[in-house]
Design an enzyme around this catalytic site. Structure first.
Site, PDB file in Angstrom:
ATOM      1  N   ASP A 163       0.318   3.682   1.817  1.00  0.00           N
ATOM      2  CA  ASP A 163       0.269   4.180   3.195  1.00  0.00           C
ATOM      3  C   ASP A 163       1.692   4.391   3.736  1.00  0.00           C
ATOM      4  OD1 ASP A 163       0.061   4.139   6.160  1.00  0.00           O
ATOM      5  OD2 ASP A 163      -2.046   3.712   5.772  1.00  0.00           O
ATOM      6  N   ARG A 165       2.857   4.332   6.563  1.00  0.00           N
ATOM      7  CA  ARG A 165       3.224   3.558   7.751  1.00  0.00           C
ATOM      8  C   ARG A 165       3.676   2.136   7.428  1.00  0.00           C
ATOM      9  NH1 ARG A 165      -2.569   4.692  10.426  1.00  0.00           N
ATOM     10  NH2 ARG A 165      -3.083   4.228   8.238  1.00  0.00           N
ATOM     11  N   CYS A 169       0.829  -1.202   0.000  1.00  0.00           N
ATOM     12  CA  CYS A 169       0.000   0.000   0.000  1.00  0.00           C
ATOM     13  C   CYS A 169       0.865   1.255   0.000  1.00  0.00           C
ATOM     14  CB  CYS A 169      -0.907  -0.007   1.227  1.00  0.00           C
ATOM     15  SG  CYS A 169      -2.140   1.328   1.237  1.00  0.00           S
ATOM     16  N   CYS A 189      -6.500   0.108   6.872  1.00  0.00           N
ATOM     17  CA  CYS A 189      -6.263   0.559   5.503  1.00  0.00           C
ATOM     18  C   CYS A 189      -7.407   1.459   5.030  1.00  0.00           C
ATOM     19  CB  CYS A 189      -6.114  -0.643   4.576  1.00  0.00           C
ATOM     20  SG  CYS A 189      -5.839  -0.203   2.840  1.00  0.00           S
ATOM     21  N   HIS A 245      -2.511  -4.532   5.151  1.00  0.00           N
ATOM     22  CA  HIS A 245      -2.148  -3.966   6.458  1.00  0.00           C
ATOM     23  C   HIS A 245      -3.381  -3.496   7.216  1.00  0.00           C
ATOM     24  CE1 HIS A 245      -2.779   0.382   5.581  1.00  0.00           C
ATOM     25  NE2 HIS A 245      -2.527   0.015   4.330  1.00  0.00           N
TER      26      HIS A 245
END
Length: 262
Positions: A90, A92, A88, A151, A148
């Site tokens: 993302d 993190r 992703c 999300c 994850h």
């Protein structure tokens, strides 16, 4: 003259960092701080966003690149990654951080909700090009799709259009790739609340992408001749846990990392 003196001092401090590998972290950090101060004495100040990039690459150059000449010399001549990774976007869940991938180990794709669309030469050519190159040119033997926790892309998939919110220009069409996962979760976990359904879908969407990977002829051939392994993963950044499984003709039982102690 002052500028030349500063540049000379900077070069000497850089040389110290390169030659004195036994310097502890505190001493090394102090040397880097002195270098930064000297550089700042004759360079105009940068805004924070630019300075962060400068500092980041400076740290990498002195602490990684300069200390691993053999590795980077090999990589300058080509790459032979062992993994094609879908993760992703993302901030993190950087695979290089959470799985400690080193330069040259993983060929990566990052997008909203780590999705792999089915083979389609008229759409999603960016993803298709990466898969084709990784398999046909780089001969990557392992493909890993990582989902994850929490999300946002999966939350959007699970909530729209039922929540009546305004559509996005690109996101809603993209996350529809995961629609089979959403429908399965709504059917099998209909009595669960929305948050729990999203957790199930975060993992099921990984499996949906693994299924979609098999629609690419180069991947299908690799699976058939056993030169490619499909792997699913799930990183829970709330509790610091990673689950890993294989997709063969079925989904294998996941391995939990680190192993449970009870």
């Amino acid at each position: 003259m002052a500028k030349q003196s500063s540049e000379l001092a900077i070069e000497e401090l850089k040389k110290l960092l390169r030659e004195k590998e036994e310097l502890n972290e505190v001493a090394a950090a102090k040397v880097e701080e002195l270098i930064a101060e000297l550089q700042g004495s004759h360079l105009r100040p940068y805004e924070h966003a630019v300075q962060r990039i400068i500092d980041g690459f400076t740290y990498f150059k002195f602490n990684n690149f300069d200390k691993n000449p053999d590795l980077y010399g090999q990589l300058a001549n080509g790459q032979s990654p062992q993994y094609l990774v879908f993760a992703c976007s993302d901030s993190r869940v950087s695979p290089s951080i959470i799985l400690n991938f080193q330069p040259g180990e993983a060929f990566m794709v990052r997008n909203i909700a780590n999705m792999v669309p089915p083979f389609n030469q008229l759409r999603y050519s960016g993803v298709g090009a990466v898969i084709e190159y990784a398999i046909t040119a780089l001969k990557v033997p392992n493909i890993l799709v990582i989902g994850h926790s929490r999300c946002g892309g999966i939350q959007r998939l699970m909530s729209h259009p039922e929540n009546g919110s305004a559509p996005f220009d690109f996101i809603d069409d993209w996350v529809k790739i995961g629609l089979p996962a959403k429908l399965k979760v709504l059917k099998e976990y209909e009595d669960y609340d929305f948050e729990e359904q999203c957790k199930f879908c975060e993992k099921e969407s990984v499996n949906n992408s693994l299924v979609n990977l098999k629609t690419y002829p180069y991947v299908e051939r690799g699976i058939r001749d056993k030169s490619i392994t499909l792997l699913g993963g799930y990183y829970d950044f709330v509790i610091g846990e990673f689950k890993l499984w294989k997709y063969e003709s079925y989904i294998t039982k996941p391995i939990t990392i680190p192993p449970s102690t009870h």
